[in-house]
Design an enzyme around this catalytic site. Structure first.
Site, PDB file in Angstrom:
ATOM      1  N   LYS A 199       0.819  -1.216   0.000  1.00  0.00           N
ATOM      2  CA  LYS A 199       0.000   0.000   0.000  1.00  0.00           C
ATOM      3  C   LYS A 199       0.860   1.277   0.000  1.00  0.00           C
ATOM      4  O   LYS A 199       0.587   2.210  -0.750  1.00  0.00           O
ATOM      5  CB  LYS A 199      -0.890  -0.070   1.242  1.00  0.00           C
ATOM      6  N   ARG A 226      -7.781   4.270   9.547  1.00  0.00           N
ATOM      7  CA  ARG A 226      -7.527   2.881   9.941  1.00  0.00           C
ATOM      8  C   ARG A 226      -8.684   2.316  10.750  1.00  0.00           C
ATOM      9  O   ARG A 226      -8.677   1.128  11.058  1.00  0.00           O
ATOM     10  CB  ARG A 226      -6.264   2.847  10.790  1.00  0.00           C
ATOM     11  N   ARG A 230      11.356 -11.463   4.187  1.00  0.00           N
ATOM     12  CA  ARG A 230      12.094 -10.199   4.355  1.00  0.00           C
ATOM     13  C   ARG A 230      13.223 -10.357   5.374  1.00  0.00           C
ATOM     14  O   ARG A 230      13.003 -10.818   6.496  1.00  0.00           O
ATOM     15  CB  ARG A 230      11.142  -9.097   4.872  1.00  0.00           C
ATOM     16  N   ARG A 241      13.301  -9.151  11.274  1.00  0.00           N
ATOM     17  CA  ARG A 241      12.598  -8.414  12.335  1.00  0.00           C
ATOM     18  C   ARG A 241      11.663  -9.372  13.057  1.00  0.00           C
ATOM     19  O   ARG A 241      10.979 -10.164  12.416  1.00  0.00           O
ATOM     20  CB  ARG A 241      11.750  -7.291  11.715  1.00  0.00           C
ATOM     21  N   ARG A 292      -0.323 -10.040  14.112  1.00  0.00           N
ATOM     22  CA  ARG A 292      -0.506  -8.620  13.756  1.00  0.00           C
ATOM     23  C   ARG A 292      -1.628  -8.466  12.736  1.00  0.00           C
ATOM     24  O   ARG A 292      -2.450  -7.568  12.825  1.00  0.00           O
ATOM     25  CB  ARG A 292       0.779  -8.080  13.096  1.00  0.00           C
TER      26      ARG A 292
HETATM   27  P1  AMP Z   1       2.523   2.484   9.668  1.00  0.00           P
HETATM   28  O1  AMP Z   1       3.823   3.084   9.262  1.00  0.00           O
HETATM   29  O2  AMP Z   1       1.377   2.950   8.837  1.00  0.00           O
HETATM   30  O3  AMP Z   1       2.570   0.978   9.797  1.00  0.00           O
HETATM   31  O4  AMP Z   1       2.207   3.029  11.147  1.00  0.00           O
HETATM   32  C1  AMP Z   1       3.083   2.787  12.230  1.00  0.00           C
HETATM   33  C2  AMP Z   1       2.345   2.992  13.554  1.00  0.00           C
HETATM   34  O5  AMP Z   1       1.855   4.342  13.633  1.00  0.00           O
HETATM   35  C3  AMP Z   1       1.099   2.144  13.731  1.00  0.00           C
HETATM   36  O6  AMP Z   1       1.411   0.856  14.223  1.00  0.00           O
HETATM   37  C4  AMP Z   1       0.314   2.960  14.739  1.00  0.00           C
HETATM   38  O7  AMP Z   1       0.854   2.838  16.039  1.00  0.00           O
HETATM   39  C5  AMP Z   1       0.582   4.383  14.267  1.00  0.00           C
HETATM   40  N1  AMP Z   1      -0.414   4.800  13.265  1.00  0.00           N
HETATM   41  C6  AMP Z   1      -0.207   5.078  11.940  1.00  0.00           C
HETATM   42  N2  AMP Z   1      -1.346   5.439  11.338  1.00  0.00           N
HETATM   43  C7  AMP Z   1      -2.316   5.395  12.295  1.00  0.00           C
HETATM   44  C8  AMP Z   1      -3.720   5.648  12.287  1.00  0.00           C
HETATM   45  N3  AMP Z   1      -4.358   6.011  11.172  1.00  0.00           N
HETATM   46  N4  AMP Z   1      -4.376   5.490  13.463  1.00  0.00           N
HETATM   47  C9  AMP Z   1      -3.757   5.143  14.587  1.00  0.00           C
HETATM   48  N5  AMP Z   1      -2.443   4.866  14.662  1.00  0.00           N
HETATM   49  C10 AMP Z   1      -1.720   4.992  13.519  1.00  0.00           C
END
Ligand code: AMP
Length: 233
Positions: free
Chosen positions: A28, A103, A142, A175, A186
């Protein structure tokens, strides 16, 4: 009377506003960046905004850090406020590709309400669809260099010598959260709220589903086609 402060022009209510949806590992982020680049739009990744806030040690970063470390979602109110601020930036005027946001169904509703204030709405939400088993095998392949951070993939981008970084010869590691059991856990946490968001845009007649199993270029082509077919292209 003209405004002596020269107020900034309001962005057009019909600027393109795309939401890219997909589970972790579905590609994505890559597709969001490609679409934003292709159309000259702002790539607005909430994960990136949180990481920047943490790096810059802002109050927002301090709050977000605990949630992120625990692998939890940052509360909706904090996240939506951050997005509302980002949307006020001139860089968002030409249009936006949202990545990692919304999200939850509550975030999707809050985004609708926020956009409605300026008569705008999401142009199209695009789900990059990849079956769970395919995601697990992608992510399980990965590996990363613990020294320089270079990522590899067993089948798609292997190092020259198995298990060794091309750049500095360090033994590659995986990781913890990419290991199959942890990754499946997850996914099981992330997929239900994402499905609520998918249902939100489907109910609004604004969802396109794209097969995410293919090369980056093939998926980017499918995204373009889906937008054309939905007349958002
Ligand atoms: P990502 O890089 O999109 O995987 O986001 C990393 C972390 O940021 C997630 O695991 C959440 O802790 C937080 N995060 C990112 N986007 C959101 C969102 N829309 N709502 C809540 N937490 C978010």
């Amino acid at each position: 009377m003209t405004d002596p402060g020269g107020a900034a022009p309001t962005p057009s209510s019909d600027r393109p506003l795309f939401v890219l949806l997909g589970a972790v590992g579905a590609g994505k982020g890559t597709q969001a960046a490609a679409l934003a680049d292709d159309r000259g739009l702002l790539h607005l990744s909430t994960g990136d905004l949180f990481r920047r806030a943490i790096r810059e040690k802002t109050p927002l970063g301090e709050v977000a850090q605990g949630y992120m470390r625990r692998g939890e979602l940052v509360p909706d109110e904090i996240t939506v406020t951050m997005v509302a601020e980002a949307l006020k930036e001139p860089s968002a005027d030409a249009g936006v590709v949202f990545d990692g946001f919304p999200r939850t169904a509550a975030q999707a509703a809050a985004l609708d309400a926020l956009l409605a204030e300026s008569g705008a709405q999401i142009t199209r939400a695009i789900l990059i669809d990849v079956p769970e088993d395919a995601l697990v095998s992608r992510v399980a392949g990965r590996w990363v260099c613990p020294h320089c951070g270079t990522p590899y993939h067993i089948t798609e981008d292997p190092p020259r010598v198995t298990g060794i970084c091309n750049k500095d010869g360090t033994a590659l590691t995986q990781r913890d959260d990419d290991k199959p059991d942890v990754f499946r856990a997850r996914l099981r946490e992330q997929i239900p709220p994402m499905e609520d968001v998918v249902a939100h845009y489907e109910a609004a007649g604004r969802l396109s589903r794209v097969d995410g199993q293919g090369t980056i270029a093939a998926v980017a082509g499918a995204v373009r086609l889906a937008l054309l077919e939905s007349s958002a292209g």
